[in-house]
Design a protein around this motif. Structure first.
Motif, PDB file in Angstrom:
ATOM      1  N   GLU A 172       0.860  -1.183   0.000  1.00 42.59           N
ATOM      2  CA  GLU A 172       0.000   0.000   0.000  1.00 42.59           C
ATOM      3  C   GLU A 172       0.899   1.237   0.000  1.00 42.59           C
ATOM      4  O   GLU A 172       1.799   1.348   0.826  1.00 42.59           O
ATOM      5  CB  GLU A 172      -0.855  -0.012   1.261  1.00 42.59           C
ATOM      6  N   VAL A 173       0.649   2.142  -0.929  1.00 43.00           N
ATOM      7  CA  VAL A 173       1.483   3.349  -1.036  1.00 43.00           C
ATOM      8  C   VAL A 173       0.593   4.582  -0.916  1.00 43.00           C
ATOM      9  O   VAL A 173      -0.447   4.658  -1.570  1.00 43.00           O
ATOM     10  CB  VAL A 173       2.224   3.374  -2.397  1.00 43.00           C
ATOM     11  N   MET A 174       1.001   5.524  -0.083  1.00 39.61           N
ATOM     12  CA  MET A 174       0.290   6.802  -0.068  1.00 39.61           C
ATOM     13  C   MET A 174       1.011   7.736  -1.036  1.00 39.61           C
ATOM     14  O   MET A 174       2.212   7.995  -0.886  1.00 39.61           O
ATOM     15  CB  MET A 174       0.216   7.417   1.325  1.00 39.61           C
ATOM     16  N   VAL A 175       0.262   8.209  -2.036  1.00 43.32           N
ATOM     17  CA  VAL A 175       0.872   9.031  -3.082  1.00 43.32           C
ATOM     18  C   VAL A 175       1.281  10.388  -2.497  1.00 43.32           C
ATOM     19  O   VAL A 175       0.516  11.009  -1.758  1.00 43.32           O
ATOM     20  CB  VAL A 175      -0.131   9.255  -4.239  1.00 43.32           C
ATOM     21  N   GLU A 176       2.519  10.807  -2.827  1.00 46.23           N
ATOM     22  CA  GLU A 176       3.006  12.111  -2.339  1.00 46.23           C
ATOM     23  C   GLU A 176       3.092  13.142  -3.452  1.00 46.23           C
ATOM     24  O   GLU A 176       2.814  14.312  -3.255  1.00 46.23           O
ATOM     25  CB  GLU A 176       4.411  11.955  -1.756  1.00 46.23           C
ATOM     26  N   SER A 177       3.573  12.694  -4.591  1.00 46.92           N
ATOM     27  CA  SER A 177       3.777  13.650  -5.680  1.00 46.92           C
ATOM     28  C   SER A 177       3.885  12.864  -6.970  1.00 46.92           C
ATOM     29  O   SER A 177       3.969  11.636  -6.965  1.00 46.92           O
ATOM     30  CB  SER A 177       5.065  14.434  -5.449  1.00 46.92           C
ATOM     31  N   GLY A 178       3.923  13.582  -8.080  1.00 47.63           N
ATOM     32  CA  GLY A 178       4.083  12.876  -9.335  1.00 47.63           C
ATOM     33  C   GLY A 178       3.852  13.775 -10.520  1.00 47.63           C
ATOM     34  O   GLY A 178       3.279  14.855 -10.394  1.00 47.63           O
ATOM     35  N   GLU A 179       4.366  13.292 -11.654  1.00 46.81           N
ATOM     36  CA  GLU A 179       4.178  14.021 -12.899  1.00 46.81           C
ATOM     37  C   GLU A 179       3.872  13.007 -13.972  1.00 46.81           C
ATOM     38  O   GLU A 179       4.585  12.002 -14.082  1.00 46.81           O
ATOM     39  CB  GLU A 179       5.468  14.768 -13.248  1.00 46.81           C
ATOM     40  N   GLY A 180       2.815  13.244 -14.725  1.00 45.00           N
ATOM     41  CA  GLY A 180       2.434  12.302 -15.769  1.00 45.00           C
ATOM     42  C   GLY A 180       2.161  10.940 -15.162  1.00 45.00           C
ATOM     43  O   GLY A 180       1.437  10.821 -14.179  1.00 45.00           O
ATOM     44  N   VAL A 184       0.620  -1.033  -5.075  1.00 43.70           N
ATOM     45  CA  VAL A 184       1.745  -1.028  -6.012  1.00 43.70           C
ATOM     46  C   VAL A 184       2.498  -2.349  -5.924  1.00 43.70           C
ATOM     47  O   VAL A 184       2.784  -2.844  -4.830  1.00 43.70           O
ATOM     48  CB  VAL A 184       2.698   0.164  -5.706  1.00 43.70           C
ATOM     49  N   GLN A 185       2.794  -2.901  -7.079  1.00 43.91           N
ATOM     50  CA  GLN A 185       3.573  -4.144  -7.161  1.00 43.91           C
ATOM     51  C   GLN A 185       5.056  -3.753  -7.235  1.00 43.91           C
ATOM     52  O   GLN A 185       5.463  -3.016  -8.129  1.00 43.91           O
ATOM     53  CB  GLN A 185       3.150  -4.885  -8.441  1.00 43.91           C
ATOM     54  N   ILE A 186       5.837  -4.244  -6.274  1.00 47.94           N
ATOM     55  CA  ILE A 186       7.248  -3.835  -6.220  1.00 47.94           C
ATOM     56  C   ILE A 186       8.094  -4.773  -7.082  1.00 47.94           C
ATOM     57  O   ILE A 186       8.023  -5.996  -6.942  1.00 47.94           O
ATOM     58  CB  ILE A 186       7.763  -3.857  -4.758  1.00 47.94           C
ATOM     59  N   ASP A 187       8.909  -4.183  -7.961  1.00 46.12           N
ATOM     60  CA  ASP A 187       9.762  -5.050  -8.783  1.00 46.12           C
ATOM     61  C   ASP A 187      11.251  -4.715  -8.695  1.00 46.12           C
ATOM     62  O   ASP A 187      12.080  -5.373  -9.290  1.00 46.12           O
ATOM     63  CB  ASP A 187       9.290  -5.068 -10.246  1.00 46.12           C
ATOM     64  N   HIS A 188      11.586  -3.672  -7.938  1.00 48.09           N
ATOM     65  CA  HIS A 188      13.007  -3.325  -7.825  1.00 48.09           C
ATOM     66  C   HIS A 188      13.258  -2.650  -6.481  1.00 48.09           C
ATOM     67  O   HIS A 188      12.414  -1.877  -6.014  1.00 48.09           O
ATOM     68  CB  HIS A 188      13.398  -2.389  -8.977  1.00 48.09           C
ATOM     69  N   ALA A 189      14.423  -2.944  -5.874  1.00 47.84           N
ATOM     70  CA  ALA A 189      14.743  -2.306  -4.588  1.00 47.84           C
ATOM     71  C   ALA A 189      16.130  -1.696  -4.638  1.00 47.84           C
ATOM     72  O   ALA A 189      17.079  -2.312  -5.135  1.00 47.84           O
ATOM     73  CB  ALA A 189      14.670  -3.332  -3.467  1.00 47.84           C
ATOM     74  N   GLY A 190      16.259  -0.479  -4.124  1.00 49.17           N
ATOM     75  CA  GLY A 190      17.571   0.136  -3.927  1.00 49.17           C
ATOM     76  C   GLY A 190      17.748   0.341  -2.428  1.00 49.17           C
ATOM     77  O   GLY A 190      16.855   0.004  -1.644  1.00 49.17           O
ATOM     78  N   LYS A 191      18.884   0.940  -2.015  1.00 50.17           N
ATOM     79  CA  LYS A 191      19.060   1.081  -0.566  1.00 50.17           C
ATOM     80  C   LYS A 191      18.198   2.194   0.020  1.00 50.17           C
ATOM     81  O   LYS A 191      17.871   2.170   1.198  1.00 50.17           O
ATOM     82  CB  LYS A 191      20.529   1.233  -0.179  1.00 50.17           C
ATOM     83  N   HIS A 192      17.807   3.162  -0.807  1.00 53.18           N
ATOM     84  CA  HIS A 192      16.988   4.253  -0.273  1.00 53.18           C
ATOM     85  C   HIS A 192      15.541   4.245  -0.761  1.00 53.18           C
ATOM     86  O   HIS A 192      14.740   5.033  -0.284  1.00 53.18           O
ATOM     87  CB  HIS A 192      17.608   5.608  -0.617  1.00 53.18           C
ATOM     88  N   SER A 193      15.225   3.413  -1.753  1.00 59.42           N
ATOM     89  CA  SER A 193      13.848   3.450  -2.272  1.00 59.42           C
ATOM     90  C   SER A 193      13.503   2.174  -3.024  1.00 59.42           C
ATOM     91  O   SER A 193      14.368   1.341  -3.306  1.00 59.42           O
ATOM     92  CB  SER A 193      13.674   4.659  -3.185  1.00 59.42           C
ATOM     93  N   LEU A 194      12.201   2.060  -3.331  1.00 60.84           N
ATOM     94  CA  LEU A 194      11.680   0.910  -4.085  1.00 60.84           C
ATOM     95  C   LEU A 194      11.115   1.422  -5.412  1.00 60.84           C
ATOM     96  O   LEU A 194      10.792   2.601  -5.531  1.00 60.84           O
ATOM     97  CB  LEU A 194      10.546   0.251  -3.296  1.00 60.84           C
TER      98      LEU A 194
END
Ligand code: SAH
Ligand code: SF4
Ligand code: F3S
Length: 450
Positions: free
Chosen positions: A395-403, A434-444
């Motif tokens: 579950e993701v709470m949307v913060e910002s975005g473009e397009g 949201v379906q997660i398909d990639h992980a970095g150390k600071h974000s998904l």
């Protein structure tokens, strides 16, 4: 005619919230936010004094603003926050270009102070008493009644529930800069939360230096409500989707609070529980009043009650007298708990703290090496932790975005960048799957599910 106000904020969320309050108060006096200090009528620097570097940043900015003030003599320059509280006298003596010095508990006086300055009734204003502004009825009302600041973060807000700190960790300036612990009345907190939620706020973070001791010391009003009970009350507000809080002292973490994570649906499973060190000898000199064993027991109980809980912490490396073995114990603790994330700092001496007087200070290069080692281990653990989400739907709470590119946060406070179909209109504050398909150390990274 409207006047331009520029506020620069350093430091913690308490300061961010105070800046918001100042902006809201001054909006009622006709001040509109400016994007830069150039050409502004009033510039306020809301300062942090937690480490030496934080304070240096403030003084270097004040130096730069001396030139701005020379170009624009009608500019009113104010210093607020923890450096103003601690160094008010020094600023007054050495920085004649500063017009206004406001301590952490006196911000409610700002409109009158500015009015006196602009009308030429005074040439300088200082207010640094530490008497507990929650105790002052106009300030309580002001906290509640000031309208929310505009987007982009109007869906996510802070609510201050207590001020100050009574813990006197030996390295820390906060008890000096924010004063004694004082809890805000429950009725005022509830009123503020209800107003915010009725205006569309979806996520609230309750703020205090040690929220666990809410209601236990220096109550403003008669209240028998403790922090777990307060959380349960706030969680009942209709329309609120996420609840968080910060910060907690491990010594005051009760069973009752741990159970909240299991029992309150909207309480996010993310817990910032600063440990500071993995060595009992260091913890004792820090005056933290718990041992590594106590801390680990609490972590185990939390995970029993709420297996998905994401833990975050604060670490100080290079505390006076920290041996290689002490530092290794901190690395071991990190391996044992495997925190999802941490904030780590090199120890720095602060004025009027006990540890500033301790012998066996650690050389700068040793502190720097330990910090790097700690952070590189944390990075690899954060990556492993984030990788656990790959393949999951979150579950993701949307913060910002473009397009079709959006950004939001999971309940565990992980940042998620995700793509959505071009037509989807997800406004900030919406909850998405949201379906997660990639992980970095600071974000998904992931893709929107419908
Ligand atoms: N009230 C919070 C922390 C507030 S300060 C708590 O007790 O958890 C935020 C962090 O700054 C602390 O957790 C500590 O890790 C760090 N810090 C505080 N004083 C410091 C100092 N003198 N040197 C280095 N780091 C410090
Ligand atoms: Fe500082 Fe300790 Fe209080 Fe946190 S609990 S603000 S570290 S004195
Ligand atoms: Fe800094 Fe004051 Fe917060 S010292 S961390 S702004 S309480």
């Amino acid at each position: 005619m409207s006047k331009n106000l520029y506020i620069k904020t350093f430091g913690c969320q308490m300061n961010e919230r105070d800046s918001e309050i100042m902006e809201q108060m001054l909006a009622q006096e006709g001040y509109v936010p400016a994007a830069s200090p150039e050409g502004a009528d009033v510039v306020l620097i809301n300062t942090c004094s937690i480490r030496e570097k934080a304070e240096q940043k403030v003084f270097s900015l004040l130096g730069q603003l001396r030139e701005e003030k020379a170009r624009n003599p009608s500019l009113l320059l104010g210093v607020t926050g923890c450096v103003a509280q601690q160094e008010g006298e020094r600023i007054r003596e050495r920085m004649p270009h500063v017009d206004l010095i406001v301590g952490t508990q006196q911000i409610y006086q700002l409109p009158e102070m500015l009015a006196r300055l602009t009308q030429g009734m005074t040439t300088r204003e200082t207010a640094t008493d530490l008497e507990g502004s929650f105790a002052i009825p106009p300030f309580q009302k002001l906290l509640i009644n000031t309208p929310p600041s505009p987007a982009p973060h109007s869906f996510r807000r802070f609510v201050t529930i207590m001020q100050g700190c009574n813990n006197y960790c030996s390295y820390c300036v906060v008890p000096g800069t924010r004063g004694r612990e004082i809890s805000r009345p429950v009725a005022d907190i509830m009123e503020e939360v209800e107003i915010l939620v009725s205006q569309g706020v979806k996520e609230i973070t309750l703020l205090g230096q040690n929220v666990n001791s809410y209601g236990k010391t220096n109550k403003v009003a008669d209240t028998e409500v403790d922090f777990p009970q307060l959380l349960r009350q706030v969680a009942l507000v209709n329309g609120l989707r996420r609840l968080r809080f910060t910060t907690s002292h491990p010594k005051d973490l009760s069973e009752a609070l741990m159970r909240c994570f299991a029992e309150i649906d909207i309480l996010c499973p993310h817990f910032h529980l600063p440990v500071q060190s993995g060595s009992n000898a260091v913890l004792q000199r820090m005056n933290r009043k718990y041992t590594v064993e106590n801390y680990l027991e609490k972590v185990a109980s939390l995970r029993r009650l709420c297996p998905d809980i994401a833990l975050a912490t604060d670490i100080i490396v290079g505390f006076p007298g920290e041996t290689e073995a002490d530092f290794q114990a901190t690395m071991d603790l990190l391996q044992t708990v495997r925190f999802h994330g941490s904030f780590s700092f090199k120890y720095s001496d602060r004025p009027h703290t006990r540890s500033a007087e301790f012998s066996d200070k650690i050389p700068e290069e040793v502190k720097a090496r330990r910090l790097m080692e700690f952070q590189s281990l944390q990075d690899s653990i954060s990556l492993e932790r984030n990788s656990e989400s790959i393949g999951r739907e979150v579950e993701v709470m949307v913060e910002s975005g473009e397009g079709n590119r959006l950004r939001g946060r999971t309940p565990a406070n992980q940042i998620v960048h995700f793509t959505a179909a071009p037509a989807s209109s997800l406004i900030p504050g919406t909850l998405a799957r949201v379906q997660i398909d990639h992980a970095g150390k600071h974000s998904l990274k992931g893709t929107l599910r419908n």
